[in-house]
Every structure is written in structure tokens, then in C-alpha cells.
Design an enzyme around this catalytic site. Sequence first.
Site, PDB file in Angstrom:
ATOM      1  N   LYS A  51       4.437 -25.601 -11.462  1.00 44.31           N
ATOM      2  CA  LYS A  51       4.383 -24.989 -10.133  1.00 44.31           C
ATOM      3  C   LYS A  51       5.258 -23.744 -10.004  1.00 44.31           C
ATOM      4  CE  LYS A  51       1.749 -27.782  -7.549  1.00 44.31           C
ATOM      5  NZ  LYS A  51       0.627 -27.315  -6.699  1.00 44.31           N
ATOM      6  N   SER A 302       1.469 -31.274 -17.079  1.00 42.44           N
ATOM      7  CA  SER A 302       1.829 -30.401 -15.967  1.00 42.44           C
ATOM      8  C   SER A 302       3.260 -30.527 -15.464  1.00 42.44           C
ATOM      9  CB  SER A 302       0.865 -30.626 -14.797  1.00 42.44           C
ATOM     10  OG  SER A 302       0.907 -31.972 -14.369  1.00 42.44           O
TER      11      SER A 302
END
Length: 319
Positions: A51, A302
Site C-alpha cells: 500500500k 501483498s
Amino acid sequence: MIELDNIRRAAVAVREAANRTPVMRSRTLDRLCGAEVYLKCENFQRTGSFKFRGAYNAVSLLDEAQRSAGVVTHSSGNHAQALALAAAAAGVRARIVMPSGSVPVKVEAVRGYGAEVILCENTLRSRESTAATLVESQGLCLVHPYNDERVMAGAGTAALELLEEAGPLDYVLAPVGGGGLLSGTATAVKGLCPQAVVWGVEPAGADDAFRSLESGRLVPQTDPRTIADGLRTSLGEKTFEVIRRRVDRIVPVEEEEIVQAMRFLWQRMKLVVEPSGAVPLVPVVRGEIPAGRELRVGVILSGGNIDLETFFSGFLKRS
């Protein structure tokens, strides 16, 4: 819609601030699936997830008026921390709307990066309306967690780095929640390796992307039930458009399989990966990729943000 050039420009922007995370291999994993597997380890990224790439790219593209006004977003976890740090690095004021039920350690992490936290009710509607009010009343610039082309392009830099290091790939798998990472990944991969197959992977208990791609229209998430808390969100209009055009398949996986993938990464590779990050490994370990010695498979892990308080408190009780 984002293109490869957007991701290349984002890569230049994030290079100064983001970690170039390692690409790791496992002989055991290669034997298990009968192919060469390359794991892009975004659990080693700043703030613990991919992110940061999208948040930093978005902040880098603010004009002077937007920088002066500051930024706002709504998020209960990884994007909240990422935007808080990205804004701090750029000297930009950040306000983060978080539901009151957010994990306390994540709220404190956001505050620790210098952002102001505004708590709201535990609903998506409350999060969105609170952020919208701040945009209207204070002129803040909204940086959406995923339905933002600046964020999508920044997220795609992880796949760009994977291809730069591993070379051409035959399959690339990434998790899908709101779709920012998958849309950026698919754009990078299809731009550089048009023949490659791109799969998005999501929990069967939160399968709005699967149902959306099957029906050809956005199907909102209604009652997501999964350990992968980062994948409980619905696709956005912008991410769905990219995924519809560039992703070959959405693969739903079961909860027990997610846990087993985490276990493999922790035990065999000593990688602390959160449930959402382990999700795209499931089709690989369960044999859905066609076996072939020369087949090359990339997987985007991720993130690695796990609430360890419960784990350690349970350990101390047993000891």
C-alpha cells in the site's frame, strides 16, 4: 484507465522512498508445483504492505494547492498507515478516517506516523461520508484506498520490479480486494509480457470479484466472511474496468487453504505474511498451475501486517 507508462512514471516517483522488496525462491515450492516460482515479498515494504507504493505515488502527484490543503482517506489498516507515512515524508497534512472497531495497534501506528485519526462508526457508509465531509469542509484531497488511478499505478510498481528481477513470466498471481493491486499488476504484466496469464485470487467467503467478472458487471460485497481482512472490500468502478479487460481469471480459495499457505510461508521460508498476502499462493500449492519445468510463475505476497497481540498473549498464557 491506467497504462504501462503510468506505472513506469510511478516507479520513478516511489524509487526514492519505497523499499525495493526482495524476490524469493523455494526449492520445496518449485518441487511442489513443478514450476519455477518467484515470490515478490511486499511484507518487507515500508508500513508492511504494498500500500505504501500507491499512497506515495498519489502524494507525489499532488499540485501545490492540494499539498497545502492536505490529504484524507478512509481505511482500517494498511492504506491508513501507508498514507500517513507518505504524507509525513512529503510534509503534507493527513487526516485518516478509521472505524471505531479498528485494531488499536493500527490506530496508534497511524498516529505514530503523524496523521490525525478521526474515528467513525463501523460501516463503510460512515467511513465514506465522514471522509466526504472533510473534503467538502476543509478542502482536503481524497486519496481513495484503491479506486484511484494514482494508487493503482503505484501498486503496479511491485509487479514491474518482479519482472525486472525475475524476467518474463508465464503466470502472475495477486490477491484481490478493492482491486488496486490486481489492476496495477495486470497492467504491468500485460504491458511487458502480453502472453502471460494473470490471475486474481480472493477468499470464497468474499468473492465479489469472481461474481463481478462472471456477470460482466460490478457485484458489491455484502457479507464478507474471511480471515483475510484486507480482502473484504468491494471492487471499485476504476479497478473493475482494468480487471475486466486485463485479468484472465479470478480464483476463489477456502479459509483452510489460506491458513495452510501462511503456514508454508512461515515454516518453510520464514516469511511472516498476513492472510491477505498468502491468498495468491493457494492456487500454486494446490496444483492449479499446469506443471512444466520451464514454466515461470510470479506471486505477489501483498503484506505482513498481523496483529501479534493475540498470538503473544496466548503464548504467554501457555508458558
